[in-house]
Design a protein around this motif. Structure first.
Motif, PDB file in Angstrom:
ATOM      1  N   GLN A 196       0.832  -1.196   0.000  1.00  0.00           N
ATOM      2  CA  GLN A 196       0.000   0.000   0.000  1.00  0.00           C
ATOM      3  C   GLN A 196       0.865   1.244   0.000  1.00  0.00           C
ATOM      4  O   GLN A 196       2.067   1.184   0.274  1.00  0.00           O
ATOM      5  N   ILE A 197       0.252   2.377  -0.338  1.00  0.00           N
ATOM      6  CA  ILE A 197       0.974   3.642  -0.348  1.00  0.00           C
ATOM      7  C   ILE A 197       0.813   4.290   1.025  1.00  0.00           C
ATOM      8  O   ILE A 197      -0.290   4.676   1.402  1.00  0.00           O
ATOM      9  N   PRO A 198       1.894   4.383   1.798  1.00  0.00           N
ATOM     10  CA  PRO A 198       1.775   4.992   3.133  1.00  0.00           C
ATOM     11  C   PRO A 198       1.369   6.471   3.032  1.00  0.00           C
ATOM     12  O   PRO A 198       1.593   7.115   2.001  1.00  0.00           O
ATOM     13  N   ASP A 199       0.793   6.994   4.114  1.00  0.00           N
ATOM     14  CA  ASP A 199       0.454   8.419   4.168  1.00  0.00           C
ATOM     15  C   ASP A 199       1.687   9.270   3.856  1.00  0.00           C
ATOM     16  O   ASP A 199       2.760   9.041   4.402  1.00  0.00           O
ATOM     17  N   GLY A 200       1.503  10.247   2.985  1.00  0.00           N
ATOM     18  CA  GLY A 200       2.591  11.166   2.685  1.00  0.00           C
ATOM     19  C   GLY A 200       3.603  10.610   1.704  1.00  0.00           C
ATOM     20  O   GLY A 200       4.587  11.266   1.389  1.00  0.00           O
ATOM     21  N   ASP A 201       3.372   9.415   1.223  1.00  0.00           N
ATOM     22  CA  ASP A 201       4.281   8.804   0.258  1.00  0.00           C
ATOM     23  C   ASP A 201       3.599   8.803  -1.107  1.00  0.00           C
ATOM     24  O   ASP A 201       2.421   9.133  -1.234  1.00  0.00           O
ATOM     25  N   THR A 202       4.352   8.446  -2.126  1.00  0.00           N
ATOM     26  CA  THR A 202       3.780   8.424  -3.467  1.00  0.00           C
ATOM     27  C   THR A 202       3.908   7.052  -4.106  1.00  0.00           C
ATOM     28  O   THR A 202       3.471   6.847  -5.229  1.00  0.00           O
ATOM     29  N   ARG A 203       4.539   6.103  -3.392  1.00  0.00           N
ATOM     30  CA  ARG A 203       4.781   4.785  -3.965  1.00  0.00           C
ATOM     31  C   ARG A 203       4.274   3.679  -3.063  1.00  0.00           C
ATOM     32  O   ARG A 203       4.240   3.831  -1.848  1.00  0.00           O
ATOM     33  N   GLU A 204       3.933   2.570  -3.693  1.00  0.00           N
ATOM     34  CA  GLU A 204       3.574   1.392  -2.914  1.00  0.00           C
ATOM     35  C   GLU A 204       4.766   0.871  -2.142  1.00  0.00           C
ATOM     36  O   GLU A 204       5.875   0.785  -2.673  1.00  0.00           O
ATOM     37  N   ARG A 205       4.540   0.526  -0.881  1.00  0.00           N
ATOM     38  CA  ARG A 205       5.571  -0.105  -0.057  1.00  0.00           C
ATOM     39  C   ARG A 205       4.969  -1.361   0.548  1.00  0.00           C
ATOM     40  O   ARG A 205       3.751  -1.540   0.566  1.00  0.00           O
ATOM     41  N   LEU A 206       5.847  -2.203   1.102  1.00  0.00           N
ATOM     42  CA  LEU A 206       5.375  -3.354   1.866  1.00  0.00           C
ATOM     43  C   LEU A 206       5.128  -2.886   3.293  1.00  0.00           C
ATOM     44  O   LEU A 206       6.044  -2.448   3.982  1.00  0.00           O
ATOM     45  N   VAL A 207       3.879  -2.955   3.732  1.00  0.00           N
ATOM     46  CA  VAL A 207       3.502  -2.477   5.051  1.00  0.00           C
ATOM     47  C   VAL A 207       2.984  -3.658   5.866  1.00  0.00           C
ATOM     48  O   VAL A 207       2.153  -4.435   5.399  1.00  0.00           O
ATOM     49  N   CYS A 208       3.458  -3.795   7.107  1.00  0.00           N
ATOM     50  CA  CYS A 208       3.019  -4.897   7.962  1.00  0.00           C
ATOM     51  C   CYS A 208       1.569  -4.662   8.368  1.00  0.00           C
ATOM     52  O   CYS A 208       1.215  -3.607   8.901  1.00  0.00           O
ATOM     53  N   ALA A 209       0.728  -5.661   8.106  1.00  0.00           N
ATOM     54  CA  ALA A 209      -0.706  -5.536   8.386  1.00  0.00           C
ATOM     55  C   ALA A 209      -0.967  -5.474   9.885  1.00  0.00           C
ATOM     56  O   ALA A 209      -2.000  -4.964  10.326  1.00  0.00           O
ATOM     57  N   THR A 210      -0.041  -5.976  10.675  1.00  0.00           N
ATOM     58  CA  THR A 210      -0.227  -6.013  12.126  1.00  0.00           C
ATOM     59  C   THR A 210       0.223  -4.713  12.788  1.00  0.00           C
ATOM     60  O   THR A 210      -0.540  -4.072  13.506  1.00  0.00           O
ATOM     61  N   CYS A 211       1.460  -4.317  12.516  1.00  0.00           N
ATOM     62  CA  CYS A 211       2.033  -3.205  13.296  1.00  0.00           C
ATOM     63  C   CYS A 211       2.247  -1.947  12.483  1.00  0.00           C
ATOM     64  O   CYS A 211       2.598  -0.895  13.030  1.00  0.00           O
TER      65      CYS A 211
END
Lengths: 188, 188
Positions: free
Chosen positions: B7-22
């Motif tokens: 998903q694209i984190p807040d304030g970012d412009t690219r998809e990253r791998l984000v931990c669904a838990t933390c």
């Protein structure tokens, strides 16, 4: 959650974070920062940071290189993102190692794509973007030592073809010193 | 096991791998390779790789920069690890972006610390280490395009002070081409 333990993998010489479950090695590597000294008629472009660290202080348009980019593409992207500036790179001005924070910085010399009508504006990560005459640069309010180093390198090579890029100053060869301790604006 | 989602984190412009838990963001960044063209009396030092990829092919002493090192320290370490060679860096010879595999390569020009009695030997990752006369370089058996590019850059600047570092050749400005497709040994 997987659990990581510190150990030296086979064939390696350093401790890494290794997953106790699957053996995946989480290599931590230095990061590449790409940026530019963008000038126009002897003035240089600086951005006042809208984000931490060093919010409110002045920096070059610069940031982390992304996967899939060349260093040159990254430097142009950062100028667009932070200063809404379309720039043309002249070549590599400086290469700095900031070992304290695991960075290598590649700083290019650049100009505006439209030199007759330079356009720039504050991007999302900037509070303000301005062209500064050399004597008006806010020396005491630069964000990082390497901003001052880059500006010094730019000034020394101004009007000349690019030569071998500048490196860390002799007083901080490793990029080991923190903000206040490093020879920054003092040398500018 | 934690689960990562794109998903694209807040304030970012690219998809990253984000931990669904933390919510931890697993940034993937390009890596820095540091290496050197080490020469002595017009001959250059090459290492035959003992490891994949390209086991059995010839390369420069080079490898990934480690956290806490400067680029220069890393290049010297790699020469020691792969070629058991104590080297002195002259300066930066070339900067290559290999966007296909997320690398920026910083290649230095170097000599042996003891120029009168150059010492070298195969390190753990090398099958063999040799000094080659220019005409004897195993052009068809070089490991990577950037080895050929570096040797060409070294040859062009031989005997002269270092100037602006070489970059990617015009035929492969992005470092996007794979082994066979990239202009490598052909240009050497």
């Amino acid at each position: 959650m997987s659990e990581f333990v510190r150990q030296i993998p086979d064939g390696d010489t350093r401790e890494r974070l290794v997953c106790a479950t699957c053996g995946h090695i989480d290599y931590r590597n230095p990061k590449i920062v790409v940026g530019a000294v963008v000038s126009q008629g002897g003035n240089v472009l600086l951005c006042r940071r809208a984000i931490e660290p060093r919010r409110g202080f002045w920096t070059l348009p610069a940031g982390y290189l992304e996967l899939g980019e060349t260093a040159e593409e990254g430097a142009r992207r950062e100028a667009m993102e932070e200063a809404c500036a379309d720039i043309v790179l002249d070549g590599l001005l400086a290469v700095y190692s900031i070992s304290r924070i695991g960075q290598v910085q590649l700083i290019f010399r650049a100009r505006f794509a439209d030199a007759d009508a330079p356009r720039f504006a504050a991007g999302e990560e900037s509070l303000e973007v301005r062209l500064f005459e050399w004597d008006s640069i806010p020396r005491a309010d630069l964000a990082f030592p390497s901003v001052a180093w880059s500006l010094t390198a730019w000034r020394e090579g101004m009007g000349r073809p690019l030569a071998a890029p500048a490196g860390n100053p002799p007083a901080d060869p490793l990029g080991a010193m923190a903000f206040g301790a490093s020879p920054g604006a003092g040398g500018l």
